[in-house]
Design a protein around this motif. Structure first.
Motif, PDB file in Angstrom:
ATOM      1  N   PHE A 169       0.774  -1.263  -0.087  1.00  0.00           N
ATOM      2  CA  PHE A 169      -0.080  -0.008   0.057  1.00  0.00           C
ATOM      3  C   PHE A 169       0.853   1.342  -0.039  1.00  0.00           C
ATOM      4  O   PHE A 169       1.916   1.324   0.909  1.00  0.00           O
ATOM      5  CB  PHE A 169      -0.913   0.125   1.292  1.00  0.00           C
ATOM      6  N   SER A 170       0.470   2.202  -0.776  1.00  0.00           N
ATOM      7  CA  SER A 170       0.937   3.750  -0.625  1.00  0.00           C
ATOM      8  C   SER A 170      -0.011   4.506  -0.024  1.00  0.00           C
ATOM      9  O   SER A 170      -1.248   3.976   0.231  1.00  0.00           O
ATOM     10  CB  SER A 170       1.084   3.907  -2.220  1.00  0.00           C
ATOM     11  N   CYS A 171       0.529   5.444   0.835  1.00  0.00           N
ATOM     12  CA  CYS A 171      -0.329   6.211   1.484  1.00  0.00           C
ATOM     13  C   CYS A 171      -0.153   7.665   1.464  1.00  0.00           C
ATOM     14  O   CYS A 171       1.306   8.117   1.047  1.00  0.00           O
ATOM     15  CB  CYS A 171      -0.156   5.800   2.926  1.00  0.00           C
ATOM     16  N   ALA A 203     -12.931   3.095  -2.227  1.00  0.00           N
ATOM     17  CA  ALA A 203     -11.801   3.177  -3.000  1.00  0.00           C
ATOM     18  C   ALA A 203     -10.460   3.342  -2.029  1.00  0.00           C
ATOM     19  O   ALA A 203      -9.391   2.835  -2.722  1.00  0.00           O
ATOM     20  CB  ALA A 203     -11.986   4.485  -3.822  1.00  0.00           C
ATOM     21  N   TYR A 204     -10.501   3.502  -0.638  1.00  0.00           N
ATOM     22  CA  TYR A 204      -9.433   3.574  -0.107  1.00  0.00           C
ATOM     23  C   TYR A 204      -9.251   2.861   1.208  1.00  0.00           C
ATOM     24  O   TYR A 204     -10.460   2.400   1.896  1.00  0.00           O
ATOM     25  CB  TYR A 204      -9.102   4.915   0.286  1.00  0.00           C
ATOM     26  N   GLN A 205      -8.199   2.593   1.943  1.00  0.00           N
ATOM     27  CA  GLN A 205      -7.886   2.270   3.274  1.00  0.00           C
ATOM     28  C   GLN A 205      -7.828   3.401   3.920  1.00  0.00           C
ATOM     29  O   GLN A 205      -6.981   4.364   3.469  1.00  0.00           O
ATOM     30  CB  GLN A 205      -6.807   1.347   3.476  1.00  0.00           C
ATOM     31  N   TYR A 206      -8.453   3.858   4.998  1.00  0.00           N
ATOM     32  CA  TYR A 206      -8.339   5.123   5.307  1.00  0.00           C
ATOM     33  C   TYR A 206      -8.084   5.315   6.877  1.00  0.00           C
ATOM     34  O   TYR A 206      -8.958   4.290   7.691  1.00  0.00           O
ATOM     35  CB  TYR A 206      -9.235   6.361   5.089  1.00  0.00           C
ATOM     36  N   LEU A 214      -4.873   8.351   3.907  1.00  0.00           N
ATOM     37  CA  LEU A 214      -5.566   7.556   2.698  1.00  0.00           C
ATOM     38  C   LEU A 214      -4.423   6.483   2.455  1.00  0.00           C
ATOM     39  O   LEU A 214      -3.294   6.927   1.956  1.00  0.00           O
ATOM     40  CB  LEU A 214      -6.098   8.396   1.604  1.00  0.00           C
ATOM     41  N   ALA A 215      -4.842   5.332   2.267  1.00  0.00           N
ATOM     42  CA  ALA A 215      -3.890   4.349   1.583  1.00  0.00           C
ATOM     43  C   ALA A 215      -4.497   3.258   0.513  1.00  0.00           C
ATOM     44  O   ALA A 215      -5.652   3.021   0.284  1.00  0.00           O
ATOM     45  CB  ALA A 215      -3.452   3.252   2.688  1.00  0.00           C
ATOM     46  N   ALA A 216      -3.903   3.095  -0.604  1.00  0.00           N
ATOM     47  CA  ALA A 216      -4.338   2.472  -1.857  1.00  0.00           C
ATOM     48  C   ALA A 216      -3.299   1.686  -2.470  1.00  0.00           C
ATOM     49  O   ALA A 216      -1.958   1.925  -2.220  1.00  0.00           O
ATOM     50  CB  ALA A 216      -4.872   3.389  -2.770  1.00  0.00           C
ATOM     51  N   GLN A 217      -3.618   0.762  -3.211  1.00  0.00           N
ATOM     52  CA  GLN A 217      -2.403  -0.245  -3.667  1.00  0.00           C
ATOM     53  C   GLN A 217      -2.067   0.505  -4.980  1.00  0.00           C
ATOM     54  O   GLN A 217      -1.053  -0.047  -5.614  1.00  0.00           O
ATOM     55  CB  GLN A 217      -3.005  -1.500  -3.971  1.00  0.00           C
TER      56      GLN A 217
END
Length: 429
Positions: free
Chosen positions: A193-195, A230-233, A247-250
């Motif tokens: 994950f990028s954040c 859409a996100y892990q937050y 906010l984290a997303a792949q």
């Protein structure tokens, strides 16, 4: 014989099953004792231990009273077979006419609660049943508390995760503790994950009818509805009152600044509030959560005009030792405060907690939390050598009121238990 009082006139019955191949003894066990007064009920009996196995598995009693020496199967074999197959474990009260220590020892190894000799004294059996019943009820209560806790955590999962990430960002827990917390709900490969973080500082309420800023719950609801799919937050508030969204997303394409700025515009419009914000760069993994948080705070303070110019930053760096020295003095005076934190030390030296944490870490080559624990262990070693205070008293004086946790950390850092350390120090004297 004292019987446990029923609360509100009601108490859940303890179910008992009895096994003995002697009919007279079995009948006596069933009819002689005041099971109801003991809060128990006999749910079944059997003269055949082999058949008893299936009956016990079906009825799932709380307590099984069994003889040791029986023709079809010994009581020890009965315990072993039921324990192997049962989903719900029961407590075993073993009785025997044989004064053989090996039987008692083997029964205990198999998990027997107690071992009684024939002829059984009424008081001894009642005492054993009441003690087993108390253990069972305490276990039920503990399991209920655990189930309630797990249910609460599951229903408040997002709140719990937000709280733990906020603690991590503020240097109050370490990376390992955060990973354990997030793993409760199914571990993710956070390295994938990028954040990016957005730090908000609410300025004023635009709608004159309302005098209160938007609440934590309202923003959390907005995030869940607008970004949840859409996100892990993560969303939390720091000690300076700033609200932070991580906010984290792949895929980094989901974290481009125009997308986040658009979301900030929606937030402004939805709640009619004005705020300034700082947006971080992109980072990866668990460590990245803290990195983007620090960057977002710094960028926000630059927007707010709080960012110091280069000359002032150089001056701060040149006085870093002074800040750290003041903080160390504060720590030494408050080691007995179990709630002592990096935020409290930062307020003492009038610095932002995030900035102070970084400054302290760079100057001391360890985090504030690590330094604090090391100092508490150092003080504990001194007290163990120079006083006769109990371990509990020493725990209080060093700000670690939990003796179990204190002992664990002491052994981890010193290599031996506190009692062993004190004994060795006395022997050297």
């Amino acid at each position: 014989m004292k019987y446990e009082k029923m609360r509100g006139g009601k108490m859940e019955k303890i179910n008992i099953f009895m096994v003995d191949d002697e009919a007279i003894i079995l009948k006596g066990l069933e009819t002689t004792y005041s099971w109801d007064k003991m809060g128990a009920v006999v749910v079944g009996t059997s003269r055949n231990p082999r058949k008893a196995v299936d009956e016990i598995l079906e009825k799932q009693p709380d307590i099984v009273i069994t003889d040791i020496r029986m023709k079809q199967m010994t009581g020890l074999d009965l315990i072993q077979e039921v324990n192997r197959r049962a989903e719900k474990k029961c407590l075993w009260i073993v009785i025997s006419a044989y004064r053989d220590f090996e039987y008692a020892q083997r029964a205990c190894e198999l998990g027997a609660f107690t071992y009684l000799l024939k002829p059984i004294e009424d008081s001894k059996l009642e005492e054993a049943v009441l003690s087993a019943a108390k253990t069972i009820r305490q276990s039920r209560k503990s399991r209920k508390i655990l189930r309630d806790y797990e249910h609460f955590i599951e229903n408040n999962r997002k709140v719990f995760e937000n709280y733990m990430v906020g603690k991590f960002s503020g240097d109050q827990i370490d990376e390992e503790e955060l990973q354990e917390a997030l793993a409760r709900f199914g571990g993710k490969d956070w390295d994938a994950f990028s954040c990016r973080a957005v730090c908000l500082d609410f300025v004023r309420v635009l709608e004159t009818k309302s005098r209160q800023a938007v609440t934590q719950e309202e923003i959390a609801g907005f995030l869940e509805q607008d970004l949840g799919e859409a996100y892990q937050y993560f969303y939390f508030q720091n000690e300076s009152g700033y609200r932070t969204i991580i906010l984290a997303a792949q895929g980094e394409e989901y974290l481009v600044i125009p997308v986040l700025e658009r979301e900030m515009g929606r937030l402004r419009q939805k709640f009619s509030v004005d705020f300034r914000y700082g947006i971080s760069g992109i980072s990866r993994g668990i460590k990245g959560l803290k990195e983007v948080y620090v960057q977002a705070v710094e960028n926000l303070e630059q927007v707010n005009g709080k960012k110091r110019d280069m000359a002032e930053l150089e001056q701060i760096r040149s006085h870093a030792r002074t800040y750290i020295s003041q903080a160390i003095s504060y720590v030494q005076e408050h080691l007995d405060d179990e709630f002592l934190s990096v935020g409290m030390a930062a307020r003492e030296v009038h610095l932002n907690p995030v900035y102070f944490g970084r400054l302290f870490g760079q100057g001391m080559q360890r985090s504030f939390k690590q330094y604090l624990l090391e100092e508490r262990i150092r003080l504990a070693k001194s007290l163990l050598k120079t006083t006769d205070d109990t371990i509990t008293e020493i725990c209080e004086r060093v700000g670690i009121p939990n003796p179990s946790y204190f002992t664990q950390q002491f052994k981890k850092h010193v290599g031996c238990l506190p009692t062993e350390y004190r004994k060795e120090a006395y022997e050297k004297k």
